[in-house]
Design an enzyme around this catalytic site. Sequence first.
Site, PDB file in Angstrom:
ATOM      1  N   LYS A   1       2.231  -3.576   7.246  1.00  0.00           N
ATOM      2  CA  LYS A   1       2.434  -3.768   5.793  1.00  0.00           C
ATOM      3  C   LYS A   1       3.900  -3.489   5.422  1.00  0.00           C
ATOM      4  O   LYS A   1       4.471  -4.174   4.582  1.00  0.00           O
ATOM      5  CB  LYS A   1       1.497  -2.865   4.989  1.00  0.00           C
ATOM      6  CG  LYS A   1       0.015  -3.166   5.137  1.00  0.00           C
ATOM      7  CD  LYS A   1      -0.392  -4.526   4.627  1.00  0.00           C
ATOM      8  CE  LYS A   1      -0.303  -4.647   3.124  1.00  0.00           C
ATOM      9  NZ  LYS A   1      -0.835  -5.952   2.644  1.00  0.00           N
TER      10      LYS A   1
ATOM     11  N   THR B   1       0.825  -1.211   0.000  1.00  0.00           N
ATOM     12  CA  THR B   1       0.000   0.000   0.000  1.00  0.00           C
ATOM     13  C   THR B   1       0.864   1.268   0.000  1.00  0.00           C
ATOM     14  O   THR B   1       1.995   1.248   0.503  1.00  0.00           O
ATOM     15  CB  THR B   1      -0.907  -0.006   1.261  1.00  0.00           C
ATOM     16  OG1 THR B   1      -1.445   1.300   1.454  1.00  0.00           O
ATOM     17  CG2 THR B   1      -0.138  -0.375   2.527  1.00  0.00           C
ATOM     18  N   ASP B   2       0.295   2.347  -0.498  1.00  0.00           N
ATOM     19  CA  ASP B   2       1.000   3.640  -0.455  1.00  0.00           C
ATOM     20  C   ASP B   2       1.187   4.123   0.983  1.00  0.00           C
ATOM     21  O   ASP B   2       1.974   5.035   1.238  1.00  0.00           O
ATOM     22  CB  ASP B   2       0.265   4.704  -1.292  1.00  0.00           C
ATOM     23  CG  ASP B   2      -1.180   4.974  -0.866  1.00  0.00           C
ATOM     24  OD1 ASP B   2      -1.673   4.349   0.099  1.00  0.00           O
ATOM     25  OD2 ASP B   2      -1.815   5.820  -1.515  1.00  0.00           O
ATOM     26  N   GLU B   3       0.456   3.512   1.931  1.00  0.00           N
ATOM     27  CA  GLU B   3       0.542   3.980   3.324  1.00  0.00           C
ATOM     28  C   GLU B   3       1.902   3.700   3.946  1.00  0.00           C
ATOM     29  O   GLU B   3       2.249   4.281   4.972  1.00  0.00           O
ATOM     30  CB  GLU B   3      -0.590   3.354   4.158  1.00  0.00           C
ATOM     31  CG  GLU B   3      -1.930   3.624   3.509  1.00  0.00           C
ATOM     32  CD  GLU B   3      -3.133   3.529   4.409  1.00  0.00           C
ATOM     33  OE1 GLU B   3      -2.998   3.599   5.635  1.00  0.00           O
ATOM     34  OE2 GLU B   3      -4.243   3.398   3.856  1.00  0.00           O
TER      35      GLU B   3
ATOM     36  N   TYR C   1      -1.461  -0.406  11.081  1.00  0.00           N
ATOM     37  CA  TYR C   1      -1.705  -1.074   9.784  1.00  0.00           C
ATOM     38  C   TYR C   1      -0.527  -0.857   8.843  1.00  0.00           C
ATOM     39  O   TYR C   1       0.038  -1.801   8.293  1.00  0.00           O
ATOM     40  CB  TYR C   1      -3.000  -0.559   9.157  1.00  0.00           C
ATOM     41  CG  TYR C   1      -3.133  -0.871   7.674  1.00  0.00           C
ATOM     42  CD1 TYR C   1      -3.238  -2.186   7.219  1.00  0.00           C
ATOM     43  CD2 TYR C   1      -3.130   0.159   6.725  1.00  0.00           C
ATOM     44  CE1 TYR C   1      -3.344  -2.465   5.851  1.00  0.00           C
ATOM     45  CE2 TYR C   1      -3.236  -0.118   5.368  1.00  0.00           C
ATOM     46  CZ  TYR C   1      -3.340  -1.431   4.935  1.00  0.00           C
ATOM     47  OH  TYR C   1      -3.439  -1.714   3.590  1.00  0.00           O
TER      48      TYR C   1
HETATM   49  P1  NAD Z   1     -10.206  -6.762   2.558  1.00  0.00           P
HETATM   50  O1  NAD Z   1     -10.135  -6.407   4.006  1.00  0.00           O
HETATM   51  O2  NAD Z   1     -11.435  -6.467   1.782  1.00  0.00           O
HETATM   52  O3  NAD Z   1      -9.892  -8.313   2.359  1.00  0.00           O
HETATM   53  C1  NAD Z   1      -8.887  -8.994   3.045  1.00  0.00           C
HETATM   54  C2  NAD Z   1      -9.125 -10.483   2.829  1.00  0.00           C
HETATM   55  O4  NAD Z   1      -8.067 -11.206   3.486  1.00  0.00           O
HETATM   56  C3  NAD Z   1     -10.438 -10.987   3.431  1.00  0.00           C
HETATM   57  O5  NAD Z   1     -11.099 -11.826   2.507  1.00  0.00           O
HETATM   58  C4  NAD Z   1     -10.002 -11.767   4.663  1.00  0.00           C
HETATM   59  O6  NAD Z   1     -10.887 -12.827   4.993  1.00  0.00           O
HETATM   60  C5  NAD Z   1      -8.661 -12.279   4.209  1.00  0.00           C
HETATM   61  N1  NAD Z   1      -7.757 -12.595   5.354  1.00  0.00           N
HETATM   62  C6  NAD Z   1      -7.510 -11.819   6.434  1.00  0.00           C
HETATM   63  N2  NAD Z   1      -6.665 -12.457   7.278  1.00  0.00           N
HETATM   64  C7  NAD Z   1      -6.386 -13.654   6.691  1.00  0.00           C
HETATM   65  C8  NAD Z   1      -5.560 -14.746   7.070  1.00  0.00           C
HETATM   66  N3  NAD Z   1      -4.846 -14.736   8.211  1.00  0.00           N
HETATM   67  N4  NAD Z   1      -5.475 -15.818   6.240  1.00  0.00           N
HETATM   68  C9  NAD Z   1      -6.186 -15.833   5.074  1.00  0.00           C
HETATM   69  N5  NAD Z   1      -6.997 -14.833   4.676  1.00  0.00           N
HETATM   70  C10 NAD Z   1      -7.086 -13.750   5.481  1.00  0.00           C
HETATM   71  O7  NAD Z   1      -8.916  -6.052   1.910  1.00  0.00           O
HETATM   72  P2  NAD Z   1      -8.716  -5.309   0.508  1.00  0.00           P
HETATM   73  O8  NAD Z   1      -9.144  -3.918   0.646  1.00  0.00           O
HETATM   74  O9  NAD Z   1      -9.232  -6.165  -0.592  1.00  0.00           O
HETATM   75  O10 NAD Z   1      -7.121  -5.310   0.458  1.00  0.00           O
HETATM   76  C11 NAD Z   1      -6.415  -6.414  -0.105  1.00  0.00           C
HETATM   77  C12 NAD Z   1      -4.931  -6.131  -0.037  1.00  0.00           C
HETATM   78  O11 NAD Z   1      -4.644  -4.921  -0.742  1.00  0.00           O
HETATM   79  C13 NAD Z   1      -4.397  -5.943   1.376  1.00  0.00           C
HETATM   80  O12 NAD Z   1      -3.136  -6.560   1.472  1.00  0.00           O
HETATM   81  C14 NAD Z   1      -4.276  -4.428   1.520  1.00  0.00           C
HETATM   82  O13 NAD Z   1      -3.245  -4.088   2.423  1.00  0.00           O
HETATM   83  C15 NAD Z   1      -3.949  -4.027   0.102  1.00  0.00           C
HETATM   84  N6  NAD Z   1      -4.371  -2.669  -0.302  1.00  0.00           N
HETATM   85  C16 NAD Z   1      -5.676  -2.270  -0.141  1.00  0.00           C
HETATM   86  C17 NAD Z   1      -6.056  -1.003  -0.584  1.00  0.00           C
HETATM   87  C18 NAD Z   1      -7.482  -0.520  -0.450  1.00  0.00           C
HETATM   88  O14 NAD Z   1      -7.733   0.681  -0.694  1.00  0.00           O
HETATM   89  N7  NAD Z   1      -8.434  -1.346  -0.116  1.00  0.00           N
HETATM   90  C19 NAD Z   1      -5.112  -0.155  -1.159  1.00  0.00           C
HETATM   91  C20 NAD Z   1      -3.790  -0.608  -1.312  1.00  0.00           C
HETATM   92  C21 NAD Z   1      -3.449  -1.869  -0.877  1.00  0.00           C
HETATM   93  P1  TYD Z   2     -10.084   4.946   4.689  1.00  0.00           P
HETATM   94  O1  TYD Z   2     -11.057   4.541   3.652  1.00  0.00           O
HETATM   95  O2  TYD Z   2     -10.189   4.377   6.056  1.00  0.00           O
HETATM   96  O3  TYD Z   2      -8.647   4.677   4.063  1.00  0.00           O
HETATM   97  P2  TYD Z   2      -7.164   5.074   4.629  1.00  0.00           P
HETATM   98  O4  TYD Z   2      -6.535   3.743   4.792  1.00  0.00           O
HETATM   99  O5  TYD Z   2      -6.563   5.899   3.551  1.00  0.00           O
HETATM  100  O6  TYD Z   2      -7.271   5.801   5.880  1.00  0.00           O
HETATM  101  O7  TYD Z   2     -10.133   6.547   4.842  1.00  0.00           O
HETATM  102  C1  TYD Z   2      -9.957   7.382   3.721  1.00  0.00           C
HETATM  103  C2  TYD Z   2      -9.935   8.831   4.202  1.00  0.00           C
HETATM  104  O8  TYD Z   2     -11.225   9.163   4.724  1.00  0.00           O
HETATM  105  C3  TYD Z   2      -8.952   9.088   5.335  1.00  0.00           C
HETATM  106  O9  TYD Z   2      -8.437  10.400   5.204  1.00  0.00           O
HETATM  107  C4  TYD Z   2      -9.807   8.972   6.574  1.00  0.00           C
HETATM  108  C5  TYD Z   2     -11.148   9.522   6.104  1.00  0.00           C
HETATM  109  N1  TYD Z   2     -12.338   8.950   6.781  1.00  0.00           N
HETATM  110  C6  TYD Z   2     -13.321   9.805   7.280  1.00  0.00           C
HETATM  111  O10 TYD Z   2     -13.191  11.055   7.210  1.00  0.00           O
HETATM  112  N2  TYD Z   2     -14.412   9.256   7.873  1.00  0.00           N
HETATM  113  C7  TYD Z   2     -14.583   7.921   7.983  1.00  0.00           C
HETATM  114  O11 TYD Z   2     -15.612   7.479   8.556  1.00  0.00           O
HETATM  115  C8  TYD Z   2     -13.579   7.054   7.452  1.00  0.00           C
HETATM  116  C9  TYD Z   2     -13.720   5.554   7.551  1.00  0.00           C
HETATM  117  C10 TYD Z   2     -12.473   7.616   6.848  1.00  0.00           C
END
Ligand code: NAD
Ligand code: TYD
Length: 341
Positions: free
Chosen positions: A152, A124-126, A148
């Site tokens: 990562k 992630t960019d985080e 988090y």
């Molecule tokens: P999500 O929370 O929707 O899904 C995570 C999945 O992982 C779930 O299906 C959960 O059951 C499974 N999981 C959790 N712990 C587990 C374990 N111990 N063993 C097996 N499965 C397990 O997440 P997402 O938003 O789809 O993110 C997926 C990946 O992408 C993550 O690694 C996250 O860090 C990364 N990511 C997400 C975003 C975003 O904006 N959502 C952005 C950049 C990177």
């Molecule tokens: P989020 O979707 O939790 O992603 P990130 O991992 O980037 O924090 O939040 C996106 C942005 O929105 C972040 O600046 C936090 C803000 N936010 C709110 O203002 N209210 C909310 O209820 C949530 C969940 C996030």
Amino acid sequence: MQILLVTGGAGFIGSNFVRYLLRTYPTYRVVVLDALTYAGNLANLADLEGQNRFEFVHGNICDRTVVEPLVRRVDGIVNFAAETHVDRSILDAGAFIETDVKGTYILLETARQCGVERYVQISTDEVYGSVPVGVSTETDPLVPRSPYAASKAGAELLVRAYVVTYGLPAVITRGSNTIGPYQYPEKAVPLFITNALEDKPLPLYGDGKAVRDYLYVEDHCAGIDVVLHHGMPGDAYNIGAGNEINGIDLATRILDLVGKPQSLKQFVIDRPGHDRRYALDCTRLQALGWRPRHSFEDALAKTVAWYRSHESWWRTIKEQQAAYRDYYRQQYELRSQSTGE
Ligand code: NAD
Ligand code: TYD
């Protein structure tokens, strides 16, 4: 490569990626390993049930006895499995260390012993931390600021160590905030959309001016696909769309799209350590031919349309899942004393 293990494939991006792979590569087979935590949902994969190129295994990436036999029969691994929500990591970091760090270690160790052709770590960019000005490039230091992001970053460092020490052919992607179908409604965009549909307040943290770069999930999947097939082992690749928007403007657009009053915006107490801005330089991935195909307007409109037409998917979570209701109560009752903004 013909058979891939996709961990975390029942979550948001993972389930979209599985669909993307099966559609794009008609000979590939995909095995999903997922623990089905609160964020994992078999409904996200329901349309693939019965397809002979798709298989689901219920299990934990921290459990070597489950992981090893699977890794033995695949050519590559794409690791999406993670605890993913910053606010939950602030309430309790334990599960993040367990899955994001230890789980990655188990996958890496098994991958090196079994000799996979490719390992992709979805990051992630985080990991760059808050970036008040400019853009992060892949060689910038990792300065995570939430539990988090730290978990990562820890996983990434393990991946790098396995590349250097054991020659594991691993690559890393660092995606920006992703939106689209099947995103669990605790993240800002699906929370705001579904709250708006329910005439509930849209909670804006602090001054509502923190900035994120929103990427459509199909574009994120396409970027991961390019890195899976063409990325240089040991390298990380940023994946972002350059769609910078702050919380207030995001809520404004969502309320307009849903057709609800702007008065639903509610300022609440800020997230501790709230990163002010993320922004990515994606030159490295663009050099491999990737470009995002969705404008922000298009991505947000498609996402709103999906939540409108899949009400039973998100209502089941919001109304029937204790893990959602308990979290929502704990998180937002605490925060909802208005900041008076
Ligand atoms: P999500 O929370 O929707 O899904 C995570 C999945 O992982 C779930 O299906 C959960 O059951 C499974 N999981 C959790 N712990 C587990 C374990 N111990 N063993 C097996 N499965 C397990 O997440 P997402 O938003 O789809 O993110 C997926 C990946 O992408 C993550 O690694 C996250 O860090 C990364 N990511 C997400 C975003 C975003 O904006 N959502 C952005 C950049 C990177
Ligand atoms: P989020 O979707 O939790 O992603 P990130 O991992 O980037 O924090 O939040 C996106 C942005 O929105 C972040 O600046 C936090 C803000 N936010 C709110 O203002 N209210 C909310 O209820 C949530 C969940 C996030």
